[in-house]
Structure formats: C-alpha cells, structure tokens
Design a protein around this motif. Structure first.
Motif, PDB file in Angstrom:
ATOM      1  N   SER A   1      -3.003   0.469  -4.819  1.00 50.56           N
ATOM      2  CA  SER A   1      -3.225   0.191  -6.175  1.00 50.56           C
ATOM      3  C   SER A   1      -3.995  -0.209  -6.501  1.00 50.56           C
ATOM      4  O   SER A   1      -3.956  -1.293  -6.740  1.00 50.56           O
ATOM      5  CB  SER A   1      -1.098  -0.528  -6.175  1.00 50.56           C
ATOM      6  OG  SER A   1      -0.632   0.099  -4.925  1.00 50.56           O
TER       7      SER A   1
ATOM      8  N   SER B   1       0.783  -1.268   0.263  1.00 51.64           N
ATOM      9  CA  SER B   1       0.018   0.331   0.269  1.00 51.64           C
ATOM     10  C   SER B   1       0.474   1.124   0.392  1.00 51.64           C
ATOM     11  O   SER B   1       2.636   1.167  -0.047  1.00 51.64           O
ATOM     12  CB  SER B   1      -0.634  -0.059   1.477  1.00 51.64           C
ATOM     13  OG  SER B   1      -0.102   0.002   2.679  1.00 51.64           O
ATOM     14  N   ARG B   2       0.457   2.742   0.324  1.00 53.89           N
ATOM     15  CA  ARG B   2       0.790   3.372  -0.270  1.00 53.89           C
ATOM     16  C   ARG B   2       1.887   3.151   1.379  1.00 53.89           C
ATOM     17  O   ARG B   2       3.348   3.996   0.857  1.00 53.89           O
ATOM     18  CB  ARG B   2      -0.178   4.701   0.248  1.00 53.89           C
ATOM     19  CG  ARG B   2       0.820   5.821   0.513  1.00 53.89           C
ATOM     20  CD  ARG B   2      -0.551   7.345   0.053  1.00 53.89           C
ATOM     21  NE  ARG B   2      -1.577   6.994   1.565  1.00 53.89           N
ATOM     22  CZ  ARG B   2      -1.048   7.059   2.781  1.00 53.89           C
ATOM     23  NH1 ARG B   2       0.761   7.774   3.075  1.00 53.89           N
ATOM     24  NH2 ARG B   2      -1.705   7.539   3.762  1.00 53.89           N
ATOM     25  N   THR B   3       2.177   3.162   2.271  1.00 54.70           N
ATOM     26  CA  THR B   3       2.555   3.240   3.093  1.00 54.70           C
ATOM     27  C   THR B   3       2.518   1.503   3.900  1.00 54.70           C
ATOM     28  O   THR B   3       0.864   1.799   4.025  1.00 54.70           O
ATOM     29  CB  THR B   3       3.560   4.425   3.676  1.00 54.70           C
ATOM     30  OG1 THR B   3       4.259   4.179   5.169  1.00 54.70           O
ATOM     31  CG2 THR B   3       2.197   5.003   5.099  1.00 54.70           C
TER      32      THR B   3
ATOM     33  N   THR C   1      -5.833   7.251  -3.193  1.00 48.60           N
ATOM     34  CA  THR C   1      -5.074   6.837  -2.411  1.00 48.60           C
ATOM     35  C   THR C   1      -3.749   6.542  -1.617  1.00 48.60           C
ATOM     36  O   THR C   1      -2.894   6.226  -1.869  1.00 48.60           O
ATOM     37  CB  THR C   1      -4.711   8.339  -1.509  1.00 48.60           C
ATOM     38  OG1 THR C   1      -5.864   8.214  -0.179  1.00 48.60           O
ATOM     39  CG2 THR C   1      -5.535   9.419  -1.606  1.00 48.60           C
ATOM     40  N   ASP C   2      -4.512   5.253  -1.464  1.00 41.50           N
ATOM     41  CA  ASP C   2      -3.485   4.673  -0.282  1.00 41.50           C
ATOM     42  C   ASP C   2      -3.205   3.138  -1.036  1.00 41.50           C
ATOM     43  O   ASP C   2      -2.548   2.117  -0.526  1.00 41.50           O
ATOM     44  CB  ASP C   2      -4.682   3.976   0.804  1.00 41.50           C
ATOM     45  CG  ASP C   2      -4.182   5.073   1.663  1.00 41.50           C
ATOM     46  OD1 ASP C   2      -4.013   6.275   1.436  1.00 41.50           O
ATOM     47  OD2 ASP C   2      -5.640   5.339   2.475  1.00 41.50           O
TER      48      ASP C   2
END
Length: 422
Positions: A194, A155-157, A191-192
């Motif tokens: 893929s 994920s994004r982080t 945003t978070d």
C-alpha cells in the motif's frame, strides 16, 4: 499589511507620520514572515515524524514515546497536551565498501540508488521486514499476530512469494544471474504494498511473510538484498522432527488425502534420496556443504519435491543468511530476531512483545491469540521413526546451537528441543 499600505497611500501624510506607518508595516511583514517560517518548519517536521496526541494525567505528564528509532525522540509540550514526535525511519548502518562489492557482483542498479534517497524514504518500509520461515513452524500465526499491531500495514497477502523462482527468475534476473533492481521495485510497489498509505503515514511499516525464503538460502538472499537491502528478518523455528510431521500432514491435506492413506516413512525416504544424491549428508567441510546444499535445492526444484527433511536443516539456512547479511555490511545480531514456535505457543503476548521491540514498535496487546493453523494428527509419529529423525538432525542441531551462540542469540532451544526417545 497590504490594506494598510493602500490606506496610507490614499492620505496626505507628513514625513514623520509616514515613517511611523512604514515602521508598523515592516513590523507586520516581519511577524508574517516569522509565522510562515514557523508553519513551514512544523509542516516539514510532520513530514518526517508522526505526531501522537496524548492527554497527560493531572498529577504527572507521562513521557512515553510511541516509537523511537534513534533513541532521541522529541517531546513537545503545549499547554496541557503533550505531542510525541516519532522520528522517521533511517537506513540501517552498513559497510559501504562491502555493500559496493555486493552490488557489483549481484545487482543491476541502472542508476537507481541501492538505498532509497531521502525523498523516497518510504520505500524503507516496503517491506520493512520479512518472516522468511521456517515452513510449518507457525509463520501464519506469527504473521497474523504481527499485523494486529496498528502500525503494521497489510500487504497484498501474507505470502507474497515475490522472490521465489517461479516469479523472479523470468522477470527480474538477467543472464548473468544479477537482479534487475529498478524493474523489481517498480513491480513490487505497484502490486504488493500500500504505497500511498506508507507515503501518507511515516509511522507505518509493512512485511512479506513467505516461509520459502529461509529454505532457499543459496539463492534468495542475493535477490532480496539487491532489491531491499534494508530489511530485518523475524525467523520462527520449530523442533525439526515435529516440523517434518506437520509438513507431511500438510502435504496430505493439500493433496486431498487422509493421513491413514499416507506413508510418512515413504515420504522421508524420498527426500533422503535427494539429500544423498546431492551428497549433502556426506559433506565434511562447510564449503562442500554449501555446494551440496545448492545441488539439493536444484534437485528439489527439478523433481518438484516438498523438501520434507531439507526444510528442517536450519543451521545451513541461517548460516547462509547470516553470511549474506555480512556481505552487505550488516550485523546479523542486530538485524535478525529468532522466535521459537514452542515459546510462542506457551506465551504469545510475551513473545510478541519481544518481536514488537525488535521492530521498533510500541507495545500492543494482542486482540486475538488464536492459532491460525492447527495441525490435527490421526496418530502420533511412530517411535522408531522419531528416533531415526532425531538421530539424523542431532549433529545439525548442535551446530545450530553453536551458530546462534557465536552470533549473540540467546535461546532455550537446546532444552526445548531435547530428544523424546532417550
């Protein structure tokens, strides 16, 4: 077949010849339709399942299924190659009546489905699971080991913090305390995660590894289960006394201070003050304890405190998460996996094998077993301080052991967390 028709139409043919040619044409068309239907069927199957190609041994064909969420994975053999079909992820089984009661109380759906429809089923994997805590118990290392698996998409982080107050309350909570499901999902997927990768590859799953989720057990389960009611939980716990010391060292490190300049006993006293102000330590019923736990969390946020001791009261946190799962019609015994930090340190591969199995992932060898965060202490905890904390947590730990046992969780927690000052 079209060329054949053109050719026939250009020649003078007798009646029998024409009939013969037309029969050939009809047969060709029928064969073409069968081929097209077969191709369509294969395409549809591959949309629902990823195909893994595996060369069999000369002696025996190994029928190891890469992932089997339904225990009915198909195996298709063609010549010398074996293809394994991986079933698509289905929503977890839940009680629809209880789910309806939950959504009416806590969620604003605005015509969006609480569980995604079949054409949006990729959302069941965004996120598919969470690592909600406990903080300073090894969540960073555990998350890193999980994401080493080739079927876990990043994920994004690691710590998305999407459902914490600073982000969620202002944007996705209405005046009645209900979660705006459509708006929250739109932002989350944008945003978070893929999303395109998850859509293209139905074998991938993703995660949110925010350790604060476990701690805010009076507030967050309702938000999370409104937006993502399908998630599983992988929870890592550590000896509560050791967790306090690690958390204190972390607070100093983040604040740019040396441990020699810090005062553990003062930090403990500060959090005890909040616990006493909330009356949490005085509660004599589970109902009062939950009421006072909520007050403690509010005081913690208002005073911008760390929750140094509070984060180690695991029993009430797990109890509230378990109850939240039951409130949406799901069984904690099948939706939660408990990892002990001490066991993970001792046998990383063995513990990860259990985590992968819980998540429905095939076995995978860890490529890197290094711990991602290693606390270094200038001095060991004072014996009298440790004894005081062991006395504080002991009755709550016993209730934790009982809670886990009642819900079908078998661990060596009691033996591993035995007192060190006796």
């Amino acid at each position: 077949a079209i060329g054949r028709i053109s050719l026939i139409s250009s020649k003078p043919l007798n009646f029998l010849s024409k009939c013969s040619d037309y029969l050939i044409i009809l047969a060709a068309l029928a064969l073409l339709i069968v081929c097209m239907d077969t191709q369509s069927l294969m395409k549809n199957s591959l949309h629902q399942a990823k195909v893994i190609k595996k060369e069999p041994s000369k002696e025996n064909v190994s029928e190891e299924v890469i992932r089997d969420k339904t225990s009915k994975a198909e195996i298709v053999e063609s010549n010398s190659t074996v293809y394994h079909l991986i079933p698509f992820f289905d929503p977890p089984i839940y009680d629809e009546k209880r789910g309806k009661e939950f959504t009416d109380r806590w969620c604003v759906l605005n015509s969006v489905s609480w569980y995604p429809p079949s054409d949006m089923a990729w959302q069941l994997r965004a996120p598919y699971f969470m690592v909600p805590g406990a903080k300073k118990s090894g969540t960073t290392s555990l998350s890193a080991y999980i994401t080493q698996h080739p079927l876990v998409a990043s994920s994004r982080t690691k710590e998305l913090q999407f459902f914490l107050d600073k982000h969620f309350v202002e944007n996705f909570l209405n005046d009645d305390g209900k979660s705006l499901v459509r708006e929250a999902r739109q932002k989350m997927y944008l945003t978070d995660y893929s999303s395109q990768k998850l859509i293209r590859d139905p074998s991938l799953i993703s995660m949110d590894g925010t350790p604060g989720y476990l701690f805010f057990s009076s507030m967050l389960p309702q938000r999370i289960f409104c937006v993502a009611p399908w998630i599983k939980l992988v929870i890592i716990l550590r000896n509560p006394v050791d967790r306090v010391y690690s958390n204190w060292a972390y607070m100093l490190r983040v604040g740019g201070k040396k441990q020699e300049d810090g005062n553990l006993e003062k930090a403990i006293s500060d959090d005890l003050e909040l616990l006493r102000a909330s009356k949490f330590l005085e509660a004599d019923t589970s109902e009062k304890e939950e009421e006072y736990w909520y007050k403690y969390l509010v005081l913690k946020l208002k005073n911008k405190r760390e929750g140094l001791l509070g984060r180690s009261f695991y029993e009430i946190q797990l109890r509230q998460w378990f109850n939240a799962l039951r409130n949406i019609g799901r069984d904690p015994a099948t939706q939660v996996h408990i990892v002990l930090s001490e066991s993970l340190q001792k046998d990383k591969q063995g513990e990860m094998d259990s985590v992968y199995k819980f998540l429905g992932l095939p076995p995978a060898k860890l490529k890197d077993e290094k711990e991602k965060v290693v606390s270094v202490y200038a001095n060991p905890m004072k014996r009298q301080t440790r004894k005081m904390l062991e006395d504080l947590f002991e009755p709550y730990n016993q209730r934790l052991y009982n809670l886990l046992d009642e819900n079908g969780f078998k661990t060596d927690m009691k033996e591993i967390w035995a007192r060190k000052t006796d």
